[in-house]
Design a protein around this motif. Structure first.
Motif, short mmCIF file in Angstrom:
data_model
loop_
_atom_site.label_atom_id
_atom_site.label_comp_id
_atom_site.label_asym_id
_atom_site.label_seq_id
_atom_site.Cartn_x
_atom_site.Cartn_y
_atom_site.Cartn_z
N LYS A 63 0.83 -1.21 0.00
CA LYS A 63 0.00 0.00 0.00
C LYS A 63 0.86 1.26 0.00
O LYS A 63 0.38 2.35 -0.25
CB LYS A 63 -0.91 0.02 1.23
CG LYS A 63 -1.88 -1.14 1.32
CD LYS A 63 -2.82 -0.96 2.51
CE LYS A 63 -3.75 -2.13 2.64
NZ LYS A 63 -3.08 -3.32 3.26
N ASN A 64 2.11 1.09 0.36
CA ASN A 64 3.04 2.22 0.38
C ASN A 64 4.44 1.66 0.09
O ASN A 64 4.65 0.45 0.22
CB ASN A 64 2.96 2.95 1.73
CG ASN A 64 3.44 2.08 2.88
OD1 ASN A 64 4.62 1.71 2.95
ND2 ASN A 64 2.54 1.72 3.79
N MET A 99 6.39 -1.11 2.11
CA MET A 99 5.87 -2.48 2.22
C MET A 99 6.45 -3.41 1.15
O MET A 99 6.35 -4.64 1.27
CB MET A 99 4.34 -2.47 2.14
CG MET A 99 3.67 -1.69 3.25
SD MET A 99 1.87 -1.52 3.05
CE MET A 99 1.29 -3.02 3.85
N ASN A 106 -5.25 6.19 11.29
CA ASN A 106 -5.78 6.51 9.96
C ASN A 106 -7.30 6.46 9.82
O ASN A 106 -7.84 6.98 8.85
CB ASN A 106 -5.19 5.55 8.92
CG ASN A 106 -3.68 5.58 8.89
OD1 ASN A 106 -3.05 4.58 8.67
ND2 ASN A 106 -3.10 6.74 9.14
N HIS A 155 1.80 9.98 4.16
CA HIS A 155 0.89 10.58 5.14
C HIS A 155 1.65 11.76 5.75
O HIS A 155 2.88 11.69 5.91
CB HIS A 155 0.56 9.61 6.28
CG HIS A 155 -0.55 8.63 6.00
ND1 HIS A 155 -0.45 7.30 6.32
CD2 HIS A 155 -1.78 8.81 5.45
CE1 HIS A 155 -1.58 6.69 5.98
NE2 HIS A 155 -2.40 7.59 5.45
N GLY A 214 4.85 2.08 8.91
CA GLY A 214 4.32 2.84 10.05
C GLY A 214 5.21 2.69 11.26
O GLY A 214 6.03 1.78 11.34
N CYS A 240 1.54 6.57 14.18
CA CYS A 240 0.30 6.09 13.54
C CYS A 240 -0.23 4.81 14.18
O CYS A 240 -1.25 4.28 13.75
CB CYS A 240 0.48 5.95 12.04
SG CYS A 240 1.88 4.98 11.54
N1 ARG Z 1 0.36 -0.33 5.96
C1 ARG Z 1 -0.40 0.80 6.38
C2 ARG Z 1 -0.99 1.50 5.16
O1 ARG Z 1 -0.30 1.63 4.18
C3 ARG Z 1 0.47 1.74 7.16
C4 ARG Z 1 -0.23 2.98 7.63
C5 ARG Z 1 0.67 3.87 8.42
N2 ARG Z 1 -0.04 5.03 8.82
C6 ARG Z 1 0.45 6.28 8.90
N3 ARG Z 1 -0.37 7.21 9.31
N4 ARG Z 1 1.65 6.59 8.57
O2 ARG Z 1 -2.12 1.93 5.17
#
Ligand code: ARG
Length: 303
Positions: A47-48, A51, A98, A202, A293, A297
């Motif tokens: 997702k980011n 990962m 989140n 974020h 994260g 978060c």
């Molecule tokens: N794996 C989660 C995502 O991509 C991580 C979220 C981390 N949240 C943050 N506020 N930095 O949604």
């Protein structure tokens, strides 16, 4: 005290003449933090950027220990800790920042804005924190923006410590159009910051306000208008370089006034904060870094 109009500021020229933090209405400090145990925590997709390559590489037992140390650090600092019940199919639920933004509106009412998640797989998480908020006396404002707009809660919308002002990041997980409604729901101005680097997806990955005067910021991840307004509003801007920011230096969290938890890998930033007089708690959030994260978060501050 000046009650500023609930509106969105994006450039220094938008700020009212003579704008100063000290003149804004005070906002009480959070009473504690909502956390979600990492029972189902895992990395199964990307997702980011953090990962990538981490699917199947989470040490679940270690994640439990790391999370336990964060929970204990909040308690030790005097914060009340409230726990959400993890959902089976929600491997990201430990990142409960989140899924909502909690705060106090202009009439003093506890107010919750539900998150509108970018990824379908995270949508079921929202109901759980909203149910917690409702059970704890929060008014739920669902219609703050057009359906279809995205909003990732306190990962992108960050209260200015001690003052009635919000900072709103947008670009990767949150749509900028939501901030007018966010401003109205809380009766506060929002300073909107465009996020320009997909690594820092974020606001809480490149900006953390530590007290009324001080912010930690990785400026390269924010638009030049945004950086200008950050420098105008905060008296003390602690710059974080790209290496430290990738180690989640800016995902440090306040545990209480003057007490900051930060991943041990961001050691240069940790030392800098100690020099500045903060009480710094160094934690290992290594398993959660694999999911993009860290400490900030993994909690949602409540009032
Ligand atoms: N794996 C989660 C995502 O991509 C991580 C979220 C981390 N949240 C943050 N506020 N930095 O949604």
């Amino acid at each position: 005290m000046t009650q500023l109009h609930p509106r969105v500021y994006e450039r220094v020229e938008h700020l009212p003449q003579g704008f100063s933090i000290a003149a804004l209405e005070p906002m009480r400090a959070p009473a504690g933090a909502v956390l979600c145990p990492p029972d189902r925590f895992d990395v199964i997709d990307v997702k980011n950027p953090f990962m990538a390559g981490n699917a199947g590489h989470v040490d679940k037992e270690l994640a439990r220990q790391e999370w336990g140390a964060l929970r204990d650090a909040f308690s030790k600092a005097g914060a009340r800790v409230e726990l959400l019940k993890p959902l089976d199919s929600c491997e990201d639920m430990v990142f409960c920042a989140n899924t909502a933004l909690l705060g106090i509106d202009a009439e003093g009412r506890k107010t919750c804005l539900p998150g509108r998640m970018t990824f379908d797989s995270r949508r079921p998480e929202v109901d759980v924190i909203v149910a917690w908020a409702r059970a704890n006396g929060y008014r739920i404002v669902d219609d703050f923006a057009d359906p279809g707009l995205r909003f990732e809660g306190s990962g992108d919308a960050i209260w200015h410590p001690g003052r009635r002002l919000l900072w709103g990041g947008y670009g990767w997980r949150t749509d900028p159009q939501v901030y007018r409604g966010v401003a109205e729901a809380f009766g506060v101005p929002v300073i909107a910051l465009a996020l320009t680097d997909s690594t820092f997806y974020h606001l809480d990955t490149c900006f953390v306000a530590l007290d009324e005067r001080t912010v930690l910021v990785h400026a390269a991840a924010i638009s030049s208008d945004g950086v200008e307004i950050v420098r105008r509003v905060f008296e003390r801007v602690v710059e974080v370089d790209a290496d430290e920011a990738r180690r989640f230096a800016c995902n440090a969290t306040l545990l209480g006034p003057g007490v900051v938890a930060i991943d041990r890998r961001a050691s240069a930033t940790g030392s800098r904060l100690r020099e500045l007089g903060y009480d710094v708690v160094s934690l290992d959030t290594g398993e959660f870094l694999k999911s993009g994260g860290s400490a900030y978060c993994m909690k949602n501050a409540f009032f």
